[in-house]
Design a protein around this motif. Structure first.
Motif, PDB file in Angstrom:
ATOM      1  N   PRO A 121      -8.659   4.875  11.027  1.00 53.72           N
ATOM      2  CA  PRO A 121      -9.376   5.955  11.707  1.00 53.72           C
ATOM      3  C   PRO A 121      -8.551   7.239  11.700  1.00 53.72           C
ATOM      4  CG  PRO A 121      -8.390   4.503  13.325  1.00 53.72           C
ATOM      5  CD  PRO A 121      -8.137   3.879  11.968  1.00 53.72           C
ATOM      6  N   ARG A 122      -9.205   8.328  12.001  1.00 55.14           N
ATOM      7  CA  ARG A 122      -8.519   9.616  12.121  1.00 55.14           C
ATOM      8  C   ARG A 122      -7.761   9.626  13.445  1.00 55.14           C
ATOM      9  NH1 ARG A 122     -10.392  15.558  13.545  1.00 55.14           N
ATOM     10  NH2 ARG A 122      -8.868  16.697  12.306  1.00 55.14           N
ATOM     11  N   ALA A 123      -6.544   9.127  13.399  1.00 55.71           N
ATOM     12  CA  ALA A 123      -5.705   9.048  14.586  1.00 55.71           C
ATOM     13  C   ALA A 123      -4.255   9.023  14.145  1.00 55.71           C
ATOM     14  CB  ALA A 123      -6.030   7.783  15.384  1.00 55.71           C
ATOM     15  N   ARG A 124      -3.395   9.642  14.926  1.00 56.93           N
ATOM     16  CA  ARG A 124      -1.968   9.684  14.572  1.00 56.93           C
ATOM     17  C   ARG A 124      -1.366   8.277  14.480  1.00 56.93           C
ATOM     18  NH1 ARG A 124       0.104  14.554  13.752  1.00 56.93           N
ATOM     19  NH2 ARG A 124      -0.934  16.312  14.725  1.00 56.93           N
ATOM     20  N   ARG A 125      -1.861   7.338  15.267  1.00 57.25           N
ATOM     21  CA  ARG A 125      -1.318   5.975  15.214  1.00 57.25           C
ATOM     22  C   ARG A 125      -1.598   5.309  13.863  1.00 57.25           C
ATOM     23  NH1 ARG A 125      -6.093   5.525  18.060  1.00 57.25           N
ATOM     24  NH2 ARG A 125      -7.514   3.939  17.299  1.00 57.25           N
ATOM     25  N   SER A 126      -2.514   5.872  13.101  1.00 56.72           N
ATOM     26  CA  SER A 126      -2.825   5.317  11.787  1.00 56.72           C
ATOM     27  C   SER A 126      -1.681   5.513  10.794  1.00 56.72           C
ATOM     28  CB  SER A 126      -4.098   5.948  11.228  1.00 56.72           C
ATOM     29  OG  SER A 126      -5.209   5.579  12.015  1.00 56.72           O
ATOM     30  N   VAL A 127      -0.864   6.547  11.002  1.00 55.01           N
ATOM     31  CA  VAL A 127       0.225   6.817  10.064  1.00 55.01           C
ATOM     32  C   VAL A 127       1.264   5.699  10.077  1.00 55.01           C
ATOM     33  CG1 VAL A 127       2.053   8.430   9.425  1.00 55.01           C
ATOM     34  CG2 VAL A 127      -0.205   9.300  10.100  1.00 55.01           C
ATOM     35  N   PRO A 128       1.829   5.330  11.237  1.00 59.49           N
ATOM     36  CA  PRO A 128       2.775   4.203  11.198  1.00 59.49           C
ATOM     37  C   PRO A 128       2.113   2.883  10.799  1.00 59.49           C
ATOM     38  CG  PRO A 128       2.432   4.948  13.462  1.00 59.49           C
ATOM     39  CD  PRO A 128       1.756   5.930  12.563  1.00 59.49           C
ATOM     40  N   ALA A 129       0.837   2.716  11.123  1.00 60.50           N
ATOM     41  CA  ALA A 129       0.132   1.495  10.710  1.00 60.50           C
ATOM     42  C   ALA A 129       0.021   1.440   9.189  1.00 60.50           C
ATOM     43  CB  ALA A 129      -1.246   1.438  11.363  1.00 60.50           C
ATOM     44  N   ALA A 130      -0.261   2.570   8.548  1.00 62.68           N
ATOM     45  CA  ALA A 130      -0.343   2.626   7.086  1.00 62.68           C
ATOM     46  C   ALA A 130       1.018   2.336   6.460  1.00 62.68           C
ATOM     47  CB  ALA A 130      -0.868   3.985   6.637  1.00 62.68           C
ATOM     48  N   ARG A 131       2.064   2.874   7.057  1.00 62.57           N
ATOM     49  CA  ARG A 131       3.420   2.623   6.556  1.00 62.57           C
ATOM     50  C   ARG A 131       3.764   1.132   6.654  1.00 62.57           C
ATOM     51  NH1 ARG A 131       5.855   6.214   9.395  1.00 62.57           N
ATOM     52  NH2 ARG A 131       6.325   4.812  11.108  1.00 62.57           N
ATOM     53  N   ARG A 132       3.440   0.523   7.789  1.00 63.14           N
ATOM     54  CA  ARG A 132       3.708  -0.919   7.946  1.00 63.14           C
ATOM     55  C   ARG A 132       2.903  -1.737   6.931  1.00 63.14           C
ATOM     56  NH1 ARG A 132       3.506   0.623  13.353  1.00 63.14           N
ATOM     57  NH2 ARG A 132       1.362  -0.113  13.548  1.00 63.14           N
ATOM     58  N   PHE A 133       1.663  -1.337   6.678  1.00 62.26           N
ATOM     59  CA  PHE A 133       0.833  -2.029   5.689  1.00 62.26           C
ATOM     60  C   PHE A 133       1.474  -1.945   4.303  1.00 62.26           C
ATOM     61  CE2 PHE A 133      -2.752  -1.927   2.635  1.00 62.26           C
ATOM     62  CZ  PHE A 133      -3.235  -3.206   2.826  1.00 62.26           C
ATOM     63  N   ALA A 134       1.991  -0.770   3.946  1.00 60.06           N
ATOM     64  CA  ALA A 134       2.644  -0.607   2.644  1.00 60.06           C
ATOM     65  C   ALA A 134       3.892  -1.481   2.548  1.00 60.06           C
ATOM     66  CB  ALA A 134       2.997   0.857   2.409  1.00 60.06           C
ATOM     67  N   GLU A 135       4.673  -1.529   3.616  1.00 60.59           N
ATOM     68  CA  GLU A 135       5.871  -2.365   3.614  1.00 60.59           C
ATOM     69  C   GLU A 135       5.500  -3.845   3.493  1.00 60.59           C
ATOM     70  OE1 GLU A 135       7.630  -0.918   7.222  1.00 60.59           O
ATOM     71  OE2 GLU A 135       8.415   0.880   6.224  1.00 60.59           O
ATOM     72  N   TRP A 136       4.443  -4.246   4.175  1.00 59.62           N
ATOM     73  CA  TRP A 136       3.966  -5.623   4.059  1.00 59.62           C
ATOM     74  C   TRP A 136       3.517  -5.921   2.621  1.00 59.62           C
ATOM     75  CZ3 TRP A 136      -0.765  -7.393   2.496  1.00 59.62           C
ATOM     76  CH2 TRP A 136      -0.954  -8.775   2.590  1.00 59.62           C
ATOM     77  N   ALA A 137       2.768  -4.981   2.009  1.00 59.30           N
ATOM     78  CA  ALA A 137       2.281  -5.182   0.639  1.00 59.30           C
ATOM     79  C   ALA A 137       3.448  -5.336  -0.329  1.00 59.30           C
ATOM     80  CB  ALA A 137       1.384  -4.019   0.218  1.00 59.30           C
TER      81      ALA A 137
END
Length: 140
Positions: A16-32
């Motif tokens: 979603p359009r939310a600042r909390r999405s940025v660290p969530a996206a980073r964690r997803f990339a690290e998991w991938a």
């Protein structure tokens, strides 16, 4: 004849359009990266930082209110590709480091990634960057 089969791994996650999405996206990339056997890859931190910058740009500049953005990560054995899809208008550009007060995210992406660009999407755009893997790195 020895025929190589090219494998492509692709992972998508919507935010979603939310600042909390940025660290969530980073964690997803690290998991991938870890899932693909690239957790110890020396450029993993560069990938993570570029995901943060592109996600931040999508949240701040690229996503109209009420909408979100898609993070797509691809790995084919030769490279890792990061794509951020958003429905906003405009074409992102690299800021001049001495003249512009903001906009340093794409400056970082252009410095860290091997290549980056902007593609069309209807509506919106796809901002992407790629990182070459060492030769012989197999898809796990």
């Amino acid at each position: 004849m020895n025929e190589q089969i090219e494998l492509l791994r692709q992972l998508d996650q919507f935010y979603p359009r939310a600042r909390r999405s940025v660290p969530a996206a980073r964690r997803f990339a690290e998991w991938a990266l870890a899932d693909w056997g690239l957790a110890a890859w020396e450029r993993g931190a560069d990938v993570s930082l570029c995901v943060s910058e592109l996600a931040t740009n999508a949240v701040v500049h690229g996503v109209p209110p009420g909408r979100g953005f898609l993070l797509r990560l691809c790995h084919d054995g030769a490279l890792v590709r990061v794509e951020v899809h958003d429905s906003g208008t405009g074409v992102p550009v690299v800021a001049h480091p001495l003249l512009d007060e903001g906009g340093r995210g794409l400056l970082l992406v252009s410095a860290l990634a091997d290549t980056w660009g902007v593609g069309e999407r209807n509506p919106g755009k796809i901002v992407w960057c790629e990182f070459a893997l060492p030769e012989g790195r197999a898809v796990t």
